[in-house]
Design a protein around this motif. Structure first.
Motif, PDB file in Angstrom:
ATOM      1  N   ARG A 221       0.815  -1.209   0.000  1.00 40.41           N
ATOM      2  CA  ARG A 221       0.000   0.000   0.000  1.00 40.41           C
ATOM      3  C   ARG A 221       0.853   1.266   0.000  1.00 40.41           C
ATOM      4  O   ARG A 221       1.885   1.332   0.661  1.00 40.41           O
ATOM      5  N   THR A 222       0.390   2.237  -0.745  1.00 46.00           N
ATOM      6  CA  THR A 222       1.031   3.545  -0.749  1.00 46.00           C
ATOM      7  C   THR A 222       0.974   4.121   0.663  1.00 46.00           C
ATOM      8  O   THR A 222      -0.065   4.086   1.311  1.00 46.00           O
ATOM      9  N   GLY A 223       2.115   4.607   1.120  1.00 42.29           N
ATOM     10  CA  GLY A 223       2.190   5.210   2.444  1.00 42.29           C
ATOM     11  C   GLY A 223       2.550   4.244   3.549  1.00 42.29           C
ATOM     12  O   GLY A 223       2.793   4.657   4.675  1.00 42.29           O
ATOM     13  N   ASP A 224       2.622   2.947   3.240  1.00 48.44           N
ATOM     14  CA  ASP A 224       3.032   1.948   4.235  1.00 48.44           C
ATOM     15  C   ASP A 224       4.559   1.883   4.212  1.00 48.44           C
ATOM     16  O   ASP A 224       5.165   0.992   3.624  1.00 48.44           O
ATOM     17  N   ALA A 225       5.172   2.857   4.855  1.00 48.08           N
ATOM     18  CA  ALA A 225       6.624   3.025   4.800  1.00 48.08           C
ATOM     19  C   ALA A 225       7.361   1.793   5.311  1.00 48.08           C
ATOM     20  O   ALA A 225       8.402   1.426   4.758  1.00 48.08           O
ATOM     21  N   ASP A 226       6.847   1.155   6.351  1.00 48.54           N
ATOM     22  CA  ASP A 226       7.529  -0.024   6.900  1.00 48.54           C
ATOM     23  C   ASP A 226       7.642  -1.128   5.858  1.00 48.54           C
ATOM     24  O   ASP A 226       8.716  -1.703   5.660  1.00 48.54           O
ATOM     25  N   THR A 227       6.535  -1.422   5.188  1.00 46.13           N
ATOM     26  CA  THR A 227       6.542  -2.476   4.168  1.00 46.13           C
ATOM     27  C   THR A 227       7.445  -2.109   3.000  1.00 46.13           C
ATOM     28  O   THR A 227       8.253  -2.924   2.536  1.00 46.13           O
ATOM     29  N   TRP A 228       7.321  -0.888   2.514  1.00 49.64           N
ATOM     30  CA  TRP A 228       8.145  -0.457   1.383  1.00 49.64           C
ATOM     31  C   TRP A 228       9.627  -0.448   1.742  1.00 49.64           C
ATOM     32  O   TRP A 228      10.462  -0.933   0.973  1.00 49.64           O
ATOM     33  N   ASN A 229       9.954   0.109   2.900  1.00 55.84           N
ATOM     34  CA  ASN A 229      11.365   0.188   3.282  1.00 55.84           C
ATOM     35  C   ASN A 229      11.967  -1.193   3.484  1.00 55.84           C
ATOM     36  O   ASN A 229      13.134  -1.425   3.142  1.00 55.84           O
ATOM     37  N   LYS A 230      11.190  -2.127   3.992  1.00 56.15           N
ATOM     38  CA  LYS A 230      11.669  -3.502   4.134  1.00 56.15           C
ATOM     39  C   LYS A 230      11.979  -4.094   2.750  1.00 56.15           C
ATOM     40  O   LYS A 230      13.012  -4.726   2.558  1.00 56.15           O
ATOM     41  N   ARG A 231      11.092  -3.862   1.798  1.00 58.37           N
ATOM     42  CA  ARG A 231      11.326  -4.369   0.434  1.00 58.37           C
ATOM     43  C   ARG A 231      12.553  -3.722  -0.201  1.00 58.37           C
ATOM     44  O   ARG A 231      13.343  -4.385  -0.859  1.00 58.37           O
ATOM     45  N   ILE A 232      12.680  -2.418  -0.010  1.00 62.24           N
ATOM     46  CA  ILE A 232      13.825  -1.715  -0.571  1.00 62.24           C
ATOM     47  C   ILE A 232      15.121  -2.248   0.039  1.00 62.24           C
ATOM     48  O   ILE A 232      16.099  -2.487  -0.677  1.00 62.24           O
ATOM     49  N   GLU A 233      15.129  -2.458   1.353  1.00 61.78           N
ATOM     50  CA  GLU A 233      16.324  -2.970   2.026  1.00 61.78           C
ATOM     51  C   GLU A 233      16.644  -4.402   1.603  1.00 61.78           C
ATOM     52  O   GLU A 233      17.798  -4.736   1.349  1.00 61.78           O
ATOM     53  N   GLU A 234      15.628  -5.260   1.555  1.00 60.57           N
ATOM     54  CA  GLU A 234      15.860  -6.678   1.255  1.00 60.57           C
ATOM     55  C   GLU A 234      16.153  -6.945  -0.216  1.00 60.57           C
ATOM     56  O   GLU A 234      17.013  -7.756  -0.538  1.00 60.57           O
ATOM     57  N   LYS A 235      15.421  -6.292  -1.098  1.00 64.68           N
ATOM     58  CA  LYS A 235      15.546  -6.580  -2.528  1.00 64.68           C
ATOM     59  C   LYS A 235      16.416  -5.579  -3.272  1.00 64.68           C
ATOM     60  O   LYS A 235      16.975  -5.905  -4.300  1.00 64.68           O
ATOM     61  N   GLY A 236      16.444  -4.354  -2.782  1.00 60.56           N
ATOM     62  CA  GLY A 236      17.191  -3.298  -3.463  1.00 60.56           C
ATOM     63  C   GLY A 236      16.316  -2.586  -4.479  1.00 60.56           C
ATOM     64  O   GLY A 236      15.399  -3.179  -5.063  1.00 60.56           O
ATOM     65  N   MET A 237      16.604  -1.321  -4.679  1.00 59.55           N
ATOM     66  CA  MET A 237      15.813  -0.506  -5.604  1.00 59.55           C
ATOM     67  C   MET A 237      15.893  -1.039  -7.027  1.00 59.55           C
ATOM     68  O   MET A 237      14.883  -1.054  -7.742  1.00 59.55           O
ATOM     69  N   ASP A 238      17.063  -1.510  -7.454  1.00 56.78           N
ATOM     70  CA  ASP A 238      17.193  -2.019  -8.826  1.00 56.78           C
ATOM     71  C   ASP A 238      16.243  -3.182  -9.076  1.00 56.78           C
ATOM     72  O   ASP A 238      15.626  -3.275 -10.142  1.00 56.78           O
ATOM     73  N   THR A 239      16.103  -4.080  -8.114  1.00 57.61           N
ATOM     74  CA  THR A 239      15.186  -5.219  -8.255  1.00 57.61           C
ATOM     75  C   THR A 239      13.745  -4.744  -8.304  1.00 57.61           C
ATOM     76  O   THR A 239      12.950  -5.245  -9.109  1.00 57.61           O
ATOM     77  N   LEU A 240      13.394  -3.792  -7.457  1.00 58.60           N
ATOM     78  CA  LEU A 240      12.023  -3.277  -7.473  1.00 58.60           C
ATOM     79  C   LEU A 240      11.706  -2.607  -8.813  1.00 58.60           C
ATOM     80  O   LEU A 240      10.604  -2.761  -9.342  1.00 58.60           O
ATOM     81  N   ILE A 241      12.669  -1.908  -9.367  1.00 62.61           N
ATOM     82  CA  ILE A 241      12.474  -1.291 -10.684  1.00 62.61           C
ATOM     83  C   ILE A 241      12.288  -2.373 -11.746  1.00 62.61           C
ATOM     84  O   ILE A 241      11.391  -2.283 -12.593  1.00 62.61           O
TER      85      ILE A 241
END
Length: 100
Positions: free
Chosen positions: A44-64
């Motif tokens: 969900r948009t605005g769920d910083a905890d979930t997003w930041n966990k994904r960014i940390e675990e997978k990395g921005m390049d993977t999310l892109i």
């Protein structure tokens, strides 16, 4: 000199505001369809905890790459067919911001 500096600063603020408005518009036309409500497990948009966990675990390049290629129920390009990698990054960062 002061007037020139003031005009330059004002122009920079307007450009920044226009870019933010364009990004918000792009989000509303493409990402919000699923990410606003968390449809089909989308973070969900605005769920910083979930997003930041994904960014940390997978990395921005993977999310892109996931955004470009699709993942689970998300179609390739996530409905943003003209988005560049930079656009996807900016949209992810927008969705990762905590709701105020």
């Amino acid at each position: 000199m002061k007037k020139s500096l003031a005009a330059l600063l004002f122009s920079a603020v307007l450009v920044g505001t226009a870019q933010a408005d364009a990004l918000e518009d792009r989000y509303n036309r493409t990402c919000a369809i699923c990410h606003a409500a968390g449809a089909a497990g989308a973070p969900r948009t605005g769920d910083a905890d979930t997003w930041n966990k994904r960014i940390e675990e997978k990395g921005m390049d993977t999310l892109i790459e996931n955004a470009k290629n699709g993942i689970k129920a998300m179609p390739p390009k996530g409905m943003c067919f003209d988005c560049s990698d930079e656009d996807f990054k900016a949209l992810i960062e927008l969705m990762a911001k905590p709701k105020s």
